[in-house]
Write an enzyme that holds these catalytic residues in place. Structure first.
Site, PDB file in Angstrom:
ATOM      1  N   ARG A  49     -13.147  28.586 -42.192  1.00 54.76           N
ATOM      2  CA  ARG A  49     -13.862  29.152 -43.516  1.00 54.76           C
ATOM      3  C   ARG A  49     -14.501  28.110 -44.276  1.00 54.76           C
ATOM      4  O   ARG A  49     -14.892  28.325 -45.485  1.00 54.76           O
ATOM      5  CB  ARG A  49     -12.777  29.831 -44.187  1.00 54.76           C
ATOM      6  CG  ARG A  49     -12.610  31.257 -43.559  1.00 54.76           C
ATOM      7  CD  ARG A  49     -11.437  32.168 -44.432  1.00 54.76           C
ATOM      8  NE  ARG A  49     -10.330  31.448 -44.238  1.00 54.76           N
ATOM      9  CZ  ARG A  49      -9.207  32.007 -44.879  1.00 54.76           C
ATOM     10  NH1 ARG A  49      -9.306  33.301 -45.745  1.00 54.76           N
ATOM     11  NH2 ARG A  49      -7.986  31.689 -44.815  1.00 54.76           N
TER      12      ARG A  49
ATOM     13  N   LYS B 231      -1.231  41.761 -32.118  1.00 54.84           N
ATOM     14  CA  LYS B 231      -0.235  42.430 -32.871  1.00 54.84           C
ATOM     15  C   LYS B 231      -0.124  41.925 -34.273  1.00 54.84           C
ATOM     16  O   LYS B 231      -0.409  40.687 -34.337  1.00 54.84           O
ATOM     17  CB  LYS B 231       1.058  42.680 -32.133  1.00 54.84           C
ATOM     18  CG  LYS B 231       1.691  41.432 -32.089  1.00 54.84           C
ATOM     19  CD  LYS B 231       3.232  41.500 -31.755  1.00 54.84           C
ATOM     20  CE  LYS B 231       4.088  41.778 -32.912  1.00 54.84           C
ATOM     21  NZ  LYS B 231       4.564  40.573 -33.541  1.00 54.84           N
TER      22      LYS B 231
ATOM     23  N   ASP C 264       0.392  41.327 -26.165  1.00 55.71           N
ATOM     24  CA  ASP C 264       1.882  41.304 -26.453  1.00 55.71           C
ATOM     25  C   ASP C 264       2.402  40.045 -25.574  1.00 55.71           C
ATOM     26  O   ASP C 264       2.663  40.124 -24.465  1.00 55.71           O
ATOM     27  CB  ASP C 264       2.530  42.553 -26.200  1.00 55.71           C
ATOM     28  CG  ASP C 264       3.930  42.328 -26.498  1.00 55.71           C
ATOM     29  OD1 ASP C 264       4.715  41.542 -26.425  1.00 55.71           O
ATOM     30  OD2 ASP C 264       4.560  43.710 -26.977  1.00 55.71           O
ATOM     31  N   HIS C 265       2.244  39.150 -26.391  1.00 54.61           N
ATOM     32  CA  HIS C 265       2.831  37.841 -25.647  1.00 54.61           C
ATOM     33  C   HIS C 265       4.000  37.748 -24.906  1.00 54.61           C
ATOM     34  O   HIS C 265       4.180  37.126 -24.027  1.00 54.61           O
ATOM     35  CB  HIS C 265       2.739  36.488 -26.571  1.00 54.61           C
ATOM     36  CG  HIS C 265       4.130  36.262 -27.308  1.00 54.61           C
ATOM     37  ND1 HIS C 265       4.393  37.081 -28.659  1.00 54.61           N
ATOM     38  CD2 HIS C 265       5.323  35.423 -27.046  1.00 54.61           C
ATOM     39  CE1 HIS C 265       5.539  36.842 -29.297  1.00 54.61           C
ATOM     40  NE2 HIS C 265       6.167  35.623 -28.322  1.00 54.61           N
TER      41      HIS C 265
ATOM     42  N   LYS D  36       5.610  36.275 -20.441  1.00 52.66           N
ATOM     43  CA  LYS D  36       6.640  35.436 -20.238  1.00 52.66           C
ATOM     44  C   LYS D  36       6.730  35.461 -18.825  1.00 52.66           C
ATOM     45  O   LYS D  36       7.063  36.581 -17.999  1.00 52.66           O
ATOM     46  CB  LYS D  36       7.952  35.757 -21.265  1.00 52.66           C
ATOM     47  CG  LYS D  36       7.544  35.669 -22.411  1.00 52.66           C
ATOM     48  CD  LYS D  36       9.015  35.490 -23.460  1.00 52.66           C
ATOM     49  CE  LYS D  36       8.692  35.632 -24.830  1.00 52.66           C
ATOM     50  NZ  LYS D  36       8.723  34.113 -25.548  1.00 52.66           N
TER      51      LYS D  36
ATOM     52  N   GLU E 283      16.920  35.707 -33.012  1.00 55.41           N
ATOM     53  CA  GLU E 283      16.198  34.578 -33.499  1.00 55.41           C
ATOM     54  C   GLU E 283      16.954  33.664 -34.428  1.00 55.41           C
ATOM     55  O   GLU E 283      17.777  34.678 -34.949  1.00 55.41           O
ATOM     56  CB  GLU E 283      14.902  35.012 -34.092  1.00 55.41           C
ATOM     57  CG  GLU E 283      13.934  35.541 -32.844  1.00 55.41           C
ATOM     58  CD  GLU E 283      12.641  35.861 -33.813  1.00 55.41           C
ATOM     59  OE1 GLU E 283      11.916  34.874 -33.819  1.00 55.41           O
ATOM     60  OE2 GLU E 283      12.350  36.838 -34.331  1.00 55.41           O
TER      61      GLU E 283
ATOM     62  N   ASP F 276       7.480  44.823 -36.323  1.00 54.88           N
ATOM     63  CA  ASP F 276       7.154  43.256 -35.849  1.00 54.88           C
ATOM     64  C   ASP F 276       7.700  43.078 -34.560  1.00 54.88           C
ATOM     65  O   ASP F 276       6.947  42.284 -33.768  1.00 54.88           O
ATOM     66  CB  ASP F 276       7.711  42.136 -36.874  1.00 54.88           C
ATOM     67  CG  ASP F 276       7.566  40.598 -36.494  1.00 54.88           C
ATOM     68  OD1 ASP F 276       6.225  40.439 -36.148  1.00 54.88           O
ATOM     69  OD2 ASP F 276       8.297  40.118 -36.568  1.00 54.88           O
TER      70      ASP F 276
ATOM     71  N   HIS G   6       7.133  44.321 -28.728  1.00 54.32           N
ATOM     72  CA  HIS G   6       7.823  43.478 -27.701  1.00 54.32           C
ATOM     73  C   HIS G   6       9.045  44.298 -27.080  1.00 54.32           C
ATOM     74  O   HIS G   6       9.199  44.180 -25.624  1.00 54.32           O
ATOM     75  CB  HIS G   6       8.565  42.231 -28.284  1.00 54.32           C
ATOM     76  CG  HIS G   6       7.292  41.350 -28.754  1.00 54.32           C
ATOM     77  ND1 HIS G   6       6.251  41.148 -28.553  1.00 54.32           N
ATOM     78  CD2 HIS G   6       7.545  40.576 -29.927  1.00 54.32           C
ATOM     79  CE1 HIS G   6       5.586  40.566 -29.388  1.00 54.32           C
ATOM     80  NE2 HIS G   6       6.287  39.937 -30.276  1.00 54.32           N
TER      81      HIS G   6
ATOM     82  N   LYS H   5      16.636  38.264 -37.183  1.00 57.95           N
ATOM     83  CA  LYS H   5      16.152  37.095 -37.550  1.00 57.95           C
ATOM     84  C   LYS H   5      17.528  36.375 -38.050  1.00 57.95           C
ATOM     85  O   LYS H   5      18.332  37.109 -38.488  1.00 57.95           O
ATOM     86  CB  LYS H   5      15.117  36.907 -38.598  1.00 57.95           C
ATOM     87  CG  LYS H   5      13.878  37.508 -38.074  1.00 57.95           C
ATOM     88  CD  LYS H   5      12.658  36.452 -38.701  1.00 57.95           C
ATOM     89  CE  LYS H   5      11.384  37.107 -37.936  1.00 57.95           C
ATOM     90  NZ  LYS H   5      10.937  36.391 -36.767  1.00 57.95           N
TER      91      LYS H   5
HETATM   92  C1  BG6 Z   1       6.236  37.549 -32.870  1.00 54.06           C
HETATM   93  C2  BG6 Z   1       6.903  37.869 -34.116  1.00 54.06           C
HETATM   94  O1  BG6 Z   1       5.467  38.581 -32.240  1.00 54.06           O
HETATM   95  O2  BG6 Z   1       7.236  36.946 -31.986  1.00 54.06           O
HETATM   96  C3  BG6 Z   1       7.666  36.900 -34.809  1.00 54.06           C
HETATM   97  O3  BG6 Z   1       5.643  38.386 -35.119  1.00 54.06           O
HETATM   98  C4  BG6 Z   1       8.846  36.448 -33.736  1.00 54.06           C
HETATM   99  O4  BG6 Z   1       8.453  37.462 -35.857  1.00 54.06           O
HETATM  100  C5  BG6 Z   1       7.865  36.033 -32.403  1.00 54.06           C
HETATM  101  O5  BG6 Z   1       9.398  35.195 -34.254  1.00 54.06           O
HETATM  102  C6  BG6 Z   1       9.189  35.801 -31.329  1.00 54.06           C
HETATM  103  O6  BG6 Z   1       8.312  35.359 -30.316  1.00 54.06           O
HETATM  104  P1  BG6 Z   1       9.271  34.283 -29.205  1.00 54.06           P
HETATM  105  O7  BG6 Z   1       8.236  33.976 -28.041  1.00 54.06           O
HETATM  106  O8  BG6 Z   1       9.574  32.911 -29.997  1.00 54.06           O
HETATM  107  O9  BG6 Z   1      10.537  34.846 -29.070  1.00 54.06           O
END
Ligand code: BG6
Length: 484
Positions: free
Chosen positions: A45, A144, A173-174, A178, A212, A231, A236, A334
């Site tokens: 930006r 997301k 969705d990461h 994995k 987490e 979230d 996930h 968390k």
């Molecule tokens: C993200 C969430 O999608 O995934 C975060 O927005 C979270 O809040 C994270 O911490 C966790 O990802 P990973 O791969 O570190 O378990």
């Protein structure tokens, strides 16, 4: 052989780009997986960010990559593919024109990655279109959270659909990138021993848990609006649930996999009204101790009052033939005791016990699929204690330690997913119908949580969440696998 592509990251100076996307591309480059002639553009930006973009991304990437991955020479070669571009995402002006010109003189294969807040997805897609950047082989990747509820998700999806066909929209969705999640498909659908024991006849319950240790981090604005349910659960956890519970797809392609996942989402028993209090627990962390250090509670970190949950536990049921009466316990939070993501398939114990009571109670078989911190699959089985003359039943572990076996391999979910997006392979991305179905299940839970009696329960940082989460399983005669 994959064709070279142009990969444009909108939000190129943001946390996601710097922490995940650019390091992932570096890994791909280093492993020879990025076709020669490919280019990465990061939009920023401010003009000075564009001028210093390469330095900015290098500095950030070096702090996120493992020491043994950093090789200055390779980085320099890789850096030549990276370009910082000054652009105001919502304003179509000469900067857009100039980016369009650069792209139109480059590669036909294009990926536009929305690493921006969803509020600008629509304007950004419109400008990509109006600036004339979309080729027949262009696709868009959207991060997301996709919406805030079913209605807002629908509106975002409808906006994007004005410019991109569904098969060109890659909703990421990461967790699906994995390696152990991928391996779950191999485990289920290439090993007879598992798939034949994958239903309510053999399985007592399933637990899917992502814990987490981090707290709010730097995302107060986003997180306090979203909370753990939106979230983590809506995406996930529900995606993991789908992969555990789905029927075998007829092929390993996007259509077959998505069709089966959607059937699971459609069969989820709705939690509405009073069911919500009985089957869900929401929590919020208060001050506590993590790794010997005192940490603040959520409200202190946030600096204001809030009812947002940082912990969720849910008892879900899938009302279909295979899963009748098998509870699926979902949990995420968390500031919990350990960072861990795992799927536990807990089997029933044999119906007839031939050992004397003195040998000990029967130990249920458990298949533990751990996604992090290590990637491993373990089967917990019962064996006899060889050191004892009289029978004594003890648990033993059959261990497939993927992290140890592939110690040189650095698993990176974003790398896998971006390579798939660049190769136009949508199998690990989410279809619009899945997003809708997931929100349709989540929305009534959110609605019921508005009731005053459903306020989040406090839990100490460094614990396993509110005690009500233990009670949720205790009433079914179970316990969280790692809650001890
Ligand atoms: C993200 C969430 O999608 O995934 C975060 O927005 C979270 O809040 C994270 O911490 C966790 O990802 P990973 O791969 O570190 O378990």
């Amino acid at each position: 052989m994959q064709k070279p592509f142009d990969f444009v990251i909108f939000g190129g100076a943001g946390d996601l780009a710097l922490r995940k996307l650019i390091p992932a591309w570096y890994r791909a480059y280093r492993e020879g997986q990025m076709p020669k002639g490919s280019r990465i553009f990061g939009t920023v930006r401010r003009t000075e960010q564009a001028d210093g973009y390469r330095e900015m991304v290098r500095e950030a990437a070096y702090s996120y990559l493992r020491d043994d991955e950093i090789d200055n020479e390779t980085w320099q070669e890789f850096e030549a593919c990276i370009h910082g571009v000054f652009i105001n995402i919502t304003e179509l002006d000469e900067h857009w024109e100039s980016l369009a010109k650069t792209l139109n003189e480059g590669n036909e294969e294009r990926v536009f990655y929305m690493a921006t807040p969803p509020a600008v997805f629509s304007a950004c897609c419109k400008n990509i279109h109006d600036a004339g950047m979309i080729t027949p082989t262009s696709r868009v990747v959207v991060e997301k959270p996709l919406g805030y509820d079913a209605k807002s998700a629908d509106s975002i999806n409808a906006d994007i659909a004005q410019y991109f066909e569904e098969n060109a929209i890659f909703r990421i969705d990461h967790y699906l990138g994995k390696e152990t999640v991928q391996n779950l498909l191999a485990l289920r659908f290439t090993n007879c021993i598992f798939e034949h024991l994958w239903d309510s006849k053999s399985i007592d319950h399933v637990e899917i848990s992502i814990s987490e240790t981090v707290g709010l981090e730097t995302r107060a604005g986003f997180y306090d609006d979203a909370g753990a349910l939106r979230d983590m659960v809506q995406n996930h956890l529900m995606q993991l649930l789908c992969l555990v519970a789905m029927e075998p797809p007829s092929k390993l392609n996007a259509d077959s996999i998505r069709t089966e996942k959607l059937k699971v989402l459609d069969a989820l028993r709705p939690l509405v009204g009073d069911d919500v209090a009985k089957n869900t627990v929401r929590g919020q962390y208060v001050a506590g101790e993590m790794g010997g250090k005192k940490v603040d509670g959520y409200l202190d970190e946030l600096g204001k009052d809030s009812n947002t949950e940082t912990f969720v536990a849910i008892r879900a049921h899938i009302d279909n033939w295979r899963w009748s009466n098998v509870p699926f316990y979902l949990r995420t939070g968390k500031r919990l005791k350990q960072r861990c993501a795992e799927i536990i398939i807990q089997y029933k114990t044999p119906t007839h016990h031939i050992y004397p009571d003195s040998a000990g109670a029967m130990i249920p078989n458990r298949l533990v699929i751990q996604l992090q911190p290590d990637e491993r699959v373990q089967m917990i089985v019962t064996s006899n204690n060889l050191e004892k003359h009289d029978a004594e039943l003890v648990p033993g572990v059959m261990d497939l330690g993927l992290t140890d076996r592939y110690e040189k391999f650095y698993s990176d979910a974003y790398k896998r997913l971006m390579l798939d997006a660049a190769a136009n392979n949508p199998a690990l991305f989410i279809h619009r119908n899945e997003v809708d179905a997931a929100w349709n299940w989540i929305d009534p839970i959110i609605e019921a949580w508005q009731r005053p009696e459903n306020k989040p329960k406090p839990y100490e940082s460094g614990s396993w969440g509110p005690k009500e989460s233990e009670d949720l399983l205790r009433t079914d005669g179970s316990a969280w696998f790692n809650a001890g």
